[in-house]
Design a protein around this motif. Structure first.
Motif, PDB file in Angstrom:
ATOM      1  N   GLU A  11       0.833  -1.204   0.000  1.00 51.79           N
ATOM      2  CA  GLU A  11       0.000   0.000   0.000  1.00 51.79           C
ATOM      3  C   GLU A  11       0.867   1.254   0.000  1.00 51.79           C
ATOM      4  O   GLU A  11       0.482   2.291  -0.562  1.00 51.79           O
ATOM      5  CB  GLU A  11      -0.934   0.008   1.208  1.00 51.79           C
ATOM      6  CG  GLU A  11      -2.013  -1.044   1.170  1.00 51.79           C
ATOM      7  CD  GLU A  11      -2.915  -0.908  -0.042  1.00 51.79           C
ATOM      8  OE1 GLU A  11      -3.134   0.229  -0.510  1.00 51.79           O
ATOM      9  OE2 GLU A  11      -3.404  -1.934  -0.528  1.00 51.79           O
ATOM     10  N   GLY A  12       2.030   1.176   0.641  1.00 50.29           N
ATOM     11  CA  GLY A  12       2.938   2.315   0.633  1.00 50.29           C
ATOM     12  C   GLY A  12       3.374   2.682  -0.772  1.00 50.29           C
ATOM     13  O   GLY A  12       3.425   3.865  -1.141  1.00 50.29           O
ATOM     14  N   LEU A  13       3.674   1.685  -1.581  1.00 47.01           N
ATOM     15  CA  LEU A  13       4.051   1.945  -2.974  1.00 47.01           C
ATOM     16  C   LEU A  13       2.862   2.460  -3.777  1.00 47.01           C
ATOM     17  O   LEU A  13       2.994   3.380  -4.599  1.00 47.01           O
ATOM     18  CB  LEU A  13       4.609   0.673  -3.612  1.00 47.01           C
ATOM     19  CG  LEU A  13       5.974   0.193  -3.091  1.00 47.01           C
ATOM     20  CD1 LEU A  13       6.360  -1.116  -3.778  1.00 47.01           C
ATOM     21  CD2 LEU A  13       7.043   1.254  -3.315  1.00 47.01           C
ATOM     22  N   CYS A  14       1.687   1.872  -3.546  1.00 50.28           N
ATOM     23  CA  CYS A  14       0.488   2.311  -4.274  1.00 50.28           C
ATOM     24  C   CYS A  14       0.094   3.741  -3.912  1.00 50.28           C
ATOM     25  O   CYS A  14      -0.563   4.438  -4.708  1.00 50.28           O
ATOM     26  CB  CYS A  14      -0.683   1.374  -3.973  1.00 50.28           C
ATOM     27  SG  CYS A  14      -0.520  -0.274  -4.681  1.00 50.28           S
ATOM     28  N   ALA A  15       0.490   4.188  -2.731  1.00 44.96           N
ATOM     29  CA  ALA A  15       0.124   5.541  -2.304  1.00 44.96           C
ATOM     30  C   ALA A  15       0.754   6.604  -3.187  1.00 44.96           C
ATOM     31  O   ALA A  15       0.217   7.718  -3.295  1.00 44.96           O
ATOM     32  CB  ALA A  15       0.546   5.753  -0.846  1.00 44.96           C
TER      33      ALA A  15
END
Length: 461
Positions: free
Chosen positions: A414-418
């Motif tokens: 999710e950190g990368l998708c953010a």
């Protein structure tokens, strides 16, 4: 032929000039906003390093497993405003009753006479710990008006029983209340007048598009509730209530009510929760943002809920926030307080300006592409290159910080998708700010322009 060439040259000149001016405006605006964010990041990093080097070397981090019991255990009242919430309120109340571990609480649910479905859903739960509070005015009024009715009902119960509640907790009809939440409040409200815990939005799973929209809330809350609110408390500024997962000491609520003619919530406000936190600070109260894990390595005591999953719903909700905080908040609350308080209020109220800068930046980028395709070279000023270098570096830093906080809250995927989700969040912010400016009329009484909610099928989702 000469006229056509002249018109083409004039159009090219106008395009180049417009691109240049918009680009310069956007670059300066993004640089100013980026430096403001960088200052917050720097203070947060400094505070974190200092606490790690001093406080946490001498004391282990507090958890619910090591939190001392309250000195004087007390009853806690939970306030829930419910307009058109028949789809979620029954499931929410049953989950709360089954999950809350605290042994002394009562849930007050405010309903409306023209919303019989929600009334039936509340009464259908059939538990003595739930008190439905009806009203005379048809809905929707404001949420504050509904909460004021609940406050008066609570006072009547106190007079009848001869026993006062210790704290008032605010929640929404779609919230998943953490089992340990009231235990945390029971202890910490003895030290603070207002206690706010983290809000962790749930991620929708039905479709990739819906998941993207709702996940922008997860991104924003992850950063706000791990950094911004922590820093506000550290620098002595007011900690605004998020409207959910917030406890207010009973005595402090009574003091606020005295100033409001017996009613604690401003019935003409769309963001009564945000204002409540500022009023506590203005009256000399102590506020705290507490992110406490259940045990070492376990999750935080936090509120979880589904947030809007479509652009239309997200824009409507953020329009309400921008009107209440940035526009009406400027009119209603002014600029009281010291330097740090004014700085934080400026950050709260910068949304319309930030949206304008973002819109201009996207427009300038599009025009630059058009100029390149047409072979037009805008006469960029010499000062623009270092400004663009600065804004580029600040953008990389901002994306890295966003990814860091989202990773801490939801994991590295999710950190990368953010990072790409920032673009979606910007589009929503621009649309909401435009809608807020068009709809805001100073001095008028707002209505509860709420969004449709859903409750998770399984608590713990």
């Amino acid at each position: 032929m000469g006229a056509i060439e002249s018109a083409a040259q004039a159009a090219a000149w106008l395009l180049a000039a417009l691109t240049r001016e918009l680009g310069l405006f956007a670059a300066i605006g993004l640089a100013v906003g980026g430096l403001d964010d960088l200052a917050v990041d720097g203070l947060w990093i400094g505070r974190s390093l200092w606490r790690r080097a001093t406080v946490y070397r001498r004391h282990a981090r507090m958890t619910m497993a090591t939190l001392p019991p309250p000195e004087e255990p007390g009853a806690i009242a939970i306030f829930i405003g419910a307009w058109s919430e028949s789809a979620v309120i029954g499931a929410m109340l049953r989950a709360a009753l089954a999950g809350i571990r605290h042994g002394d609480y009562r849930i007050y649910v405010g309903t409306y006479p023209n919303d019989p479905e929600t009334e039936r859903a509340v009464l259908g739960v059939g538990d003595a710990r739930i008190r439905r509070v009806g009203g005379v005015l048809p809905g929707p009024t404001t949420k504050a008006e509904c909460l004021n009715r609940i406050w008066q009902s609570m006072l009547a119960d106190e007079r009848a029983s001869g026993r006062r509640f210790k704290a008032i907790v605010l929640h929404d009809a779609e919230d998943v209340i953490h089992p340990h939440e009231l235990d945390l409040y029971d202890r910490m409200i003895e030290r603070f007048d207002l206690v706010q815990i983290p809000v962790l939005p749930l991620l929708a799973n039905e479709s990739r598009w819906a998941w993207t929209i709702s996940a922008t809330y997860a991104d924003e809350f992850a950063e706000s509730h791990q950094k911004s609110l922590v820093l506000r408390e550290a620098v002595g500024a007011a900690v605004p209530s998020a409207g959910v997962g917030c406890a207010i000491q009973r005595a402090m609520m009574a003091r606020i009510a005295e100033q409001g003619g017996g009613l604690p919530f401003s019935a003409d406000s769309l963001t009564e929760d945000y204002e409540l936190g500022l009023r506590v600070r203005a009256m000399g109260g102590r506020s705290a943002f507490i992110a406490m894990p259940v045990a070492p390595g376990k999750g935080l005591v936090a509120v979880r809920a589904h947030f809007p999953e479509t652009i239309e719903a997200a824009v409507r909700q953020k329009t309400r926030w921008i009107i209440g905080i940035a526009l009406a908040g400027w009119d209603r609350l002014r600029w009281d307080g010291g330097v740090t308080e004014r700085w934080m209020r400026l950050r709260d109220r910068r949304a319309p300006i930030a949206a304008l800068v973002l819109a201009v930046a996207y427009g300038a980028l599009l025009l630059s592409i058009v100029c390149r395709i047409a072979g037009i070279r805008p006469d960029w000023p010499d000062a623009l290159e270092p400004i663009l270098t600065l804004t580029g570096a600040l953008l990389v830093w901002r994306l890295a910080m966003r990814a860091l906080f989202v990773t801490k809250a939801y994991g590295w995927r999710e950190g990368l998708c953010a990072i790409p989700r920032v673009f979606i969040a910007n589009i929503i912010e621009i649309a909401a700010a435009w809608r807020a400016v068009l709809h805001y009329v100073p001095g008028t009484t707002p209505i509860w322009d709420k969004t449709r909610h859903r409750f998770p099928e399984r608590v713990g989702e």
